[in-house]
Design an enzyme around this catalytic site. Structure first.
Site, PDB file in Angstrom:
ATOM      1  N   HIS A   1       3.422  -8.896  -0.508  1.00 52.26           N
ATOM      2  CA  HIS A   1       3.825  -9.567  -1.737  1.00 52.26           C
ATOM      3  C   HIS A   1       4.473  -8.235  -2.726  1.00 52.26           C
ATOM      4  O   HIS A   1       5.041  -7.308  -1.354  1.00 52.26           O
ATOM      5  CB  HIS A   1       2.995  -9.595  -2.700  1.00 52.26           C
ATOM      6  CG  HIS A   1       1.817  -9.186  -2.699  1.00 52.26           C
ATOM      7  ND1 HIS A   1       0.809  -8.216  -1.932  1.00 52.26           N
ATOM      8  CD2 HIS A   1       1.083  -8.739  -4.010  1.00 52.26           C
ATOM      9  CE1 HIS A   1       0.259  -7.310  -3.105  1.00 52.26           C
ATOM     10  NE2 HIS A   1       0.745  -7.731  -4.254  1.00 52.26           N
TER      11      HIS A   1
ATOM     12  N   HIS B   1       4.856  -7.039  -5.800  1.00 52.82           N
ATOM     13  CA  HIS B   1       3.648  -6.266  -6.870  1.00 52.82           C
ATOM     14  C   HIS B   1       3.934  -4.864  -6.112  1.00 52.82           C
ATOM     15  O   HIS B   1       4.087  -4.502  -4.797  1.00 52.82           O
ATOM     16  CB  HIS B   1       2.467  -6.135  -6.438  1.00 52.82           C
ATOM     17  CG  HIS B   1       2.329  -7.627  -7.646  1.00 52.82           C
ATOM     18  ND1 HIS B   1       1.207  -8.171  -7.165  1.00 52.82           N
ATOM     19  CD2 HIS B   1       3.258  -8.172  -8.147  1.00 52.82           C
ATOM     20  CE1 HIS B   1       0.977  -9.144  -8.243  1.00 52.82           C
ATOM     21  NE2 HIS B   1       1.482  -9.303  -9.057  1.00 52.82           N
TER      22      HIS B   1
ATOM     23  N   ASP C   1       3.023  -1.969  -6.124  1.00 51.77           N
ATOM     24  CA  ASP C   1       1.697  -1.079  -5.604  1.00 51.77           C
ATOM     25  C   ASP C   1       1.740  -1.366  -4.040  1.00 51.77           C
ATOM     26  O   ASP C   1       0.982  -0.584  -3.412  1.00 51.77           O
ATOM     27  CB  ASP C   1       0.397  -0.638  -6.091  1.00 51.77           C
ATOM     28  CG  ASP C   1      -0.006  -2.498  -6.009  1.00 51.77           C
ATOM     29  OD1 ASP C   1       0.534  -3.604  -5.923  1.00 51.77           O
ATOM     30  OD2 ASP C   1      -1.249  -2.486  -6.362  1.00 51.77           O
ATOM     31  N   HIS C   2       2.709  -2.213  -3.716  1.00 51.06           N
ATOM     32  CA  HIS C   2       2.701  -2.863  -1.866  1.00 51.06           C
ATOM     33  C   HIS C   2       4.167  -2.874  -1.665  1.00 51.06           C
ATOM     34  O   HIS C   2       4.314  -2.891  -0.243  1.00 51.06           O
ATOM     35  CB  HIS C   2       2.648  -4.483  -2.106  1.00 51.06           C
ATOM     36  CG  HIS C   2       0.730  -4.312  -2.038  1.00 51.06           C
ATOM     37  ND1 HIS C   2      -0.021  -4.487  -1.188  1.00 51.06           N
ATOM     38  CD2 HIS C   2      -0.233  -4.596  -3.395  1.00 51.06           C
ATOM     39  CE1 HIS C   2      -1.250  -4.215  -1.481  1.00 51.06           C
ATOM     40  NE2 HIS C   2      -1.765  -4.364  -3.139  1.00 51.06           N
TER      41      HIS C   2
ATOM     42  N   HIS D   1      -3.011 -15.119  -4.543  1.00 51.22           N
ATOM     43  CA  HIS D   1      -2.946 -14.252  -5.555  1.00 51.22           C
ATOM     44  C   HIS D   1      -2.257 -14.227  -6.507  1.00 51.22           C
ATOM     45  O   HIS D   1      -1.487 -15.411  -6.596  1.00 51.22           O
ATOM     46  CB  HIS D   1      -2.207 -12.457  -4.677  1.00 51.22           C
ATOM     47  CG  HIS D   1      -2.570 -11.118  -5.371  1.00 51.22           C
ATOM     48  ND1 HIS D   1      -3.322 -10.670  -6.607  1.00 51.22           N
ATOM     49  CD2 HIS D   1      -1.548 -10.432  -5.451  1.00 51.22           C
ATOM     50  CE1 HIS D   1      -3.746  -9.823  -7.048  1.00 51.22           C
ATOM     51  NE2 HIS D   1      -1.814  -9.782  -6.392  1.00 51.22           N
TER      52      HIS D   1
ATOM     53  N   ASP E   1      -2.987  -8.937  -1.419  1.00 46.11           N
ATOM     54  CA  ASP E   1      -4.129  -8.607  -1.603  1.00 46.11           C
ATOM     55  C   ASP E   1      -4.558 -10.208  -2.186  1.00 46.11           C
ATOM     56  O   ASP E   1      -3.606 -11.437  -2.023  1.00 46.11           O
ATOM     57  CB  ASP E   1      -3.691  -8.926  -3.977  1.00 46.11           C
ATOM     58  CG  ASP E   1      -3.911  -7.130  -4.040  1.00 46.11           C
ATOM     59  OD1 ASP E   1      -3.889  -6.524  -2.983  1.00 46.11           O
ATOM     60  OD2 ASP E   1      -2.660  -6.923  -5.013  1.00 46.11           O
TER      61      ASP E   1
ATOM     62  N   HIS F   1      -8.387  -1.710  -0.730  1.00 48.74           N
ATOM     63  CA  HIS F   1      -7.852  -1.943  -2.336  1.00 48.74           C
ATOM     64  C   HIS F   1      -8.473  -1.824  -4.050  1.00 48.74           C
ATOM     65  O   HIS F   1      -8.916  -2.361  -4.216  1.00 48.74           O
ATOM     66  CB  HIS F   1      -6.890  -3.356  -2.213  1.00 48.74           C
ATOM     67  CG  HIS F   1      -6.100  -3.117  -2.610  1.00 48.74           C
ATOM     68  ND1 HIS F   1      -5.989  -4.136  -4.787  1.00 48.74           N
ATOM     69  CD2 HIS F   1      -4.534  -3.289  -2.867  1.00 48.74           C
ATOM     70  CE1 HIS F   1      -4.908  -4.100  -4.981  1.00 48.74           C
ATOM     71  NE2 HIS F   1      -4.091  -3.584  -4.526  1.00 48.74           N
TER      72      HIS F   1
END
Lengths: 301, 301
Positions: free
Chosen positions: A60, A62, A64-65, A140, A210, A268
């Site tokens: 996805h 976001h 942090d990914h 998510h 996530d 995570h």
């Protein structure tokens, strides 16, 4: 299969913890899964050859990914890459990367092939004669997919002792592994079963991050060897977990138990907790075989 | 002024070297200059408080000066920031950041104020009663600005011995620093000159990266205290330097000499060389006062 954890902490990169990224070694592939900021440095630290990565799976969008991807794409260019790079991720990923390259007038000198995802049901996104990769729709705050990596059944394994006993020449071994019988010089047919063992059972890995607690994923990941399931929180913060559409260690363990997976790998983690051992302790109350991901760790099965 | 080098190497982040980012402390400001991937981790390592950064200056939109910004913006949100953040950079920076935030549905809960730059001549981009920041147009493969940071002349300095001798109460000290005379109880006027010293000379810093050798910048940066000038290459790679619109250490020194700066600070080193000392040696053949930037170093003047 061999899984390199490059980063497995939630939210922001810190001095000692990295956001999400993993490399899965499977049948000569090096699949990069998610790409938080700093991933390229983690690849170097773990001495993973950049040139062996040809497929990148992004769950996805976001940061942090995902925020390590533009830099990694630029670095591939600087390293003189010319092979295709395949990127699988939510719709929008192509626009983002293309805009960043355009603004820097830094086009790649290798083909970037985007496979943009929009499906809300499992979708086969990669397949060759040895491996398949299917999305696992997750729940998510933004459109998110996990990924299910499966080996295909391999060849039968040669029973070298039996073959020697029958006096079979090595030239026939290829056919034996392919399941064929062998006709001896005297006309006798030796059935394949007598000359080979069943193939090793194909291995599998499910990556789910996530996601909120989503029991409907259980069927799809049933009996996978290893399941990486996010556990951002402990049960004590279940309210936060539900609100932010993450999972607790307990919820991850419930999924692992229901799907009867081999091993549950947690990750995570929110950095609010003193020790990640707490996640294992909580999950172990529900499911036996729990491992903790941590940056730099390698798991093999 | 105090300059924290967060990263000063060209191209890609590596295990031990970081792409470009600096923090300039000047009259209670913490100005962040460029923001390569990993900048937020470098800020943590150097224990710089995120909340003290309110202005970010981006020279150009190549990844090694810019790809740390989306993550930093997200982290400010996670840290609960609510103050305005001002971002100065080339046109396009707003579109890029906005798209990345939109794709992650991760809007900031603090105001992001973009000051997009297109001017090809020096432009005053920030000013308050203590400091001014002006762009330094540079010559690179994409639109690029350096930044000239100047203190404004400060207050006069109190001559505490003289004031005590005249029996002047501390309540008058504020006015003395502002240049005012003091009238004693007996009506005598003590002239300010007798009670104060000249203000400290205002300090200045010029940041010039990335750029080809550009002698026309000399007038603008004349006699600055410190000049950071990129030196991606040594003179032996002058052909590469010209082709990629970077500078050699020798060229950086020529600019420093012509501009009669106080100190030349080199950086943006290609990692092809065995030791960065080579850059200093080359520059020192032309200009005396050369310092080498390195990740984690702090300079004060």
């Amino acid at each position: 299969m061999k899984l390199h954890i490059l980063g497995c902490y939630a939210a922001t990169p810190r001095t000692l913890t990295n956001p999400t990224s993993q490399v899965l070694e499977i049948r000569n592939h090096m699949f990069l899964i998610d790409c938080g900021e700093g991933t390229q440095v983690q690849l170097r630290k773990q001495k993973i050859k950049f040139s062996r990565i040809n497929h990148i799976f992004i769950s996805h969008l976001h940061g942090d990914h995902f925020f390590g991807l533009p830099g990694l794409i630029s670095t591939f260019r600087l390293l003189g890459r010319n092979k295709e790079m395949h990127i699988y991720g939510p719709k929008g990923i192509k626009e983002a990367i293309t805009l960043l390259l355009k603004l820097g007038d830094s086009w790649t000198n290798y083909p970037l092939v985007f496979h943009e995802l929009t499906a809300k049901t499992p979708k086969l996104v990669y397949e060759d004669d040895k491996v398949s990769v299917t999305t696992i729709p997750l729940d998510h705050r933004v459109y998110t997919n996990g990924f299910l990596f499966r080996e295909k059944p391999g060849e039968r394994q040669l029973n070298i002792e039996a073959a020697t006993e029958y006096g079979i020449e090595p030239v026939y071994f290829r056919n034996i592994k392919k399941g064929k019988d062998v006709t001896l010089d005297d006309g006798t047919i030796v059935p394949n079963q007598a000359l080979s063992f069943d193939p090793k059972p194909p291995k599998s890995y499910a990556y789910c991050s996530d996601t909120a607690y989503k029991p409907s994923m259980v069927d799809q990941i049933s009996e996978v060897d290893w399941l990486y399931h996010e556990s951002t929180f402990l049960d004590s913060e279940e309210h936060l977990s539900a609100k932010t559409k993450h999972s607790t260690a307990k919820e991850a363990a419930k999924i692992a138990k229901a799907a009867q997976v081999g091993t549950l790998l947690l990750g995570h983690y929110s950095t609010r907790y003193k020790s990640i051992v707490l996640f294992k302790e909580e999950a172990a109350t529900i499911f036996d075989n729990v491992e903790l991901a941590d940056d730099g760790k390698v798991f093999e099965w």
